[in-house]
Design a protein around this motif. Sequence first.
Motif, PDB file in Angstrom:
ATOM      1  N   ARG A  97       0.822  -1.211   0.000  1.00  0.00           N
ATOM      2  CA  ARG A  97       0.000   0.000   0.000  1.00  0.00           C
ATOM      3  C   ARG A  97       0.859   1.265   0.000  1.00  0.00           C
ATOM      4  O   ARG A  97       0.380   2.343  -0.330  1.00  0.00           O
ATOM      5  CB  ARG A  97      -0.908   0.023   1.242  1.00  0.00           C
ATOM      6  CG  ARG A  97      -2.048  -0.983   1.217  1.00  0.00           C
ATOM      7  CD  ARG A  97      -2.799  -0.960   2.531  1.00  0.00           C
ATOM      8  NE  ARG A  97      -3.955  -1.846   2.547  1.00  0.00           N
ATOM      9  CZ  ARG A  97      -5.215  -1.439   2.450  1.00  0.00           C
ATOM     10  NH1 ARG A  97      -5.485  -0.151   2.343  1.00  0.00           N
ATOM     11  NH2 ARG A  97      -6.209  -2.303   2.485  1.00  0.00           N
ATOM     12  N   HIS A 125      -8.233  -2.457  -4.630  1.00  0.00           N
ATOM     13  CA  HIS A 125      -9.618  -1.972  -4.716  1.00  0.00           C
ATOM     14  C   HIS A 125     -10.605  -3.122  -4.911  1.00  0.00           C
ATOM     15  O   HIS A 125     -11.708  -3.105  -4.360  1.00  0.00           O
ATOM     16  CB  HIS A 125      -9.732  -0.965  -5.864  1.00  0.00           C
ATOM     17  CG  HIS A 125     -10.989  -0.165  -5.845  1.00  0.00           C
ATOM     18  ND1 HIS A 125     -12.005  -0.350  -6.762  1.00  0.00           N
ATOM     19  CD2 HIS A 125     -11.405   0.839  -5.027  1.00  0.00           C
ATOM     20  CE1 HIS A 125     -12.982   0.496  -6.524  1.00  0.00           C
ATOM     21  NE2 HIS A 125     -12.647   1.230  -5.478  1.00  0.00           N
ATOM     22  N   MET A 160     -15.631   3.535  -3.117  1.00  0.00           N
ATOM     23  CA  MET A 160     -14.741   3.252  -1.999  1.00  0.00           C
ATOM     24  C   MET A 160     -14.786   1.761  -1.693  1.00  0.00           C
ATOM     25  O   MET A 160     -15.842   1.217  -1.372  1.00  0.00           O
ATOM     26  CB  MET A 160     -15.164   4.042  -0.758  1.00  0.00           C
ATOM     27  CG  MET A 160     -14.430   3.655   0.521  1.00  0.00           C
ATOM     28  SD  MET A 160     -12.671   4.088   0.514  1.00  0.00           S
ATOM     29  CE  MET A 160     -12.792   5.839   0.922  1.00  0.00           C
ATOM     30  N   LYS A 161     -13.652   1.083  -1.825  1.00  0.00           N
ATOM     31  CA  LYS A 161     -13.570  -0.339  -1.518  1.00  0.00           C
ATOM     32  C   LYS A 161     -12.226  -0.637  -0.877  1.00  0.00           C
ATOM     33  O   LYS A 161     -11.194  -0.153  -1.349  1.00  0.00           O
ATOM     34  CB  LYS A 161     -13.743  -1.195  -2.783  1.00  0.00           C
ATOM     35  CG  LYS A 161     -15.146  -1.166  -3.366  1.00  0.00           C
ATOM     36  CD  LYS A 161     -15.261  -2.076  -4.575  1.00  0.00           C
ATOM     37  CE  LYS A 161     -16.681  -2.103  -5.121  1.00  0.00           C
ATOM     38  NZ  LYS A 161     -16.792  -2.953  -6.345  1.00  0.00           N
ATOM     39  N   HIS A 162     -12.261  -1.425   0.177  1.00  0.00           N
ATOM     40  CA  HIS A 162     -11.037  -1.875   0.855  1.00  0.00           C
ATOM     41  C   HIS A 162     -10.142  -0.699   1.239  1.00  0.00           C
ATOM     42  O   HIS A 162      -8.911  -0.774   1.153  1.00  0.00           O
ATOM     43  CB  HIS A 162     -10.278  -2.869  -0.021  1.00  0.00           C
ATOM     44  CG  HIS A 162     -11.084  -4.082  -0.387  1.00  0.00           C
ATOM     45  ND1 HIS A 162     -11.270  -5.141   0.472  1.00  0.00           N
ATOM     46  CD2 HIS A 162     -11.776  -4.394  -1.521  1.00  0.00           C
ATOM     47  CE1 HIS A 162     -12.031  -6.064  -0.106  1.00  0.00           C
ATOM     48  NE2 HIS A 162     -12.355  -5.629  -1.310  1.00  0.00           N
ATOM     49  N   GLY A 163     -10.771   0.389   1.647  1.00  0.00           N
ATOM     50  CA  GLY A 163     -10.031   1.548   2.121  1.00  0.00           C
ATOM     51  C   GLY A 163      -9.435   2.417   1.037  1.00  0.00           C
ATOM     52  O   GLY A 163      -8.638   3.319   1.330  1.00  0.00           O
ATOM     53  N   LEU A 164      -9.788   2.183  -0.206  1.00  0.00           N
ATOM     54  CA  LEU A 164      -9.243   2.968  -1.319  1.00  0.00           C
ATOM     55  C   LEU A 164     -10.385   3.534  -2.148  1.00  0.00           C
ATOM     56  O   LEU A 164     -11.264   2.787  -2.595  1.00  0.00           O
ATOM     57  CB  LEU A 164      -8.335   2.095  -2.195  1.00  0.00           C
ATOM     58  CG  LEU A 164      -7.715   2.785  -3.420  1.00  0.00           C
ATOM     59  CD1 LEU A 164      -6.830   3.949  -2.996  1.00  0.00           C
ATOM     60  CD2 LEU A 164      -6.912   1.782  -4.250  1.00  0.00           C
TER      61      LEU A 164
END
Length: 221
Positions: A97, A125, A160-164
């Motif tokens: 990341r 993502h 917004m998915k998996h913090g991204l």
Amino acid sequence: NLRSSSGGGGRQQQNNTAAANALYQRTREAGGRRALMSTEPVSTAAGPQTRSRVIRELDTDPPSGALLYAPGGSIPSLSVYLHRLLEIRIPATNLTRNSYEIAKRRLWGDGIYTSDSDIVAILLHTGKFPVRQASPKGIAGVSVVVRILNGEEHKFPSSMKHGLLSRSWGGSAKYAIKIVRSTAIPLTQAELLNLKPQSRRSSSRDSRDKQSKKSPKVLVM
């Protein structure tokens, strides 16, 4: 245009054309392989083909070519891979990341992304492969197989998915990519990451990021 033989006559030509058009329409409606009505040759890693043949590969088929991921890189010309599968090999050191591409959210779309989106950001993502703060140990990298799509047929919303949070893109995009599958490359197969380097120019959409970078190198087999 579809042509009948010179001695077939007008009615035979119409019948042939109608039958071919009906077959093509059924192929599109089935959501399966796309038949491109042209005899332009296509050269691929899988060997020469013509676009008069069905060229869309199944998700379980082997890819037609392979690229080695380089941070900030852009995929080279995709015209010969349209509707086909392409493999992108990512070294384990890049599976983190803590990258410029993820920090700058260099991905446009949701599930289907513009072809200049960063593949590691897409992995994060979509959740197709775990991307954590630290690079993974015990593997040489990951093999990501993507399908090359016609970008003009798709939209690229933000999500917004998996913090991204991906970016949205409402402009034109010639090509798009969608992850088909991903698998770890074991240390015993690290030689798969030894592909021949070739210089490439950076993506034209780099202007979205208001920071200049050196033209990246994309390593191509």
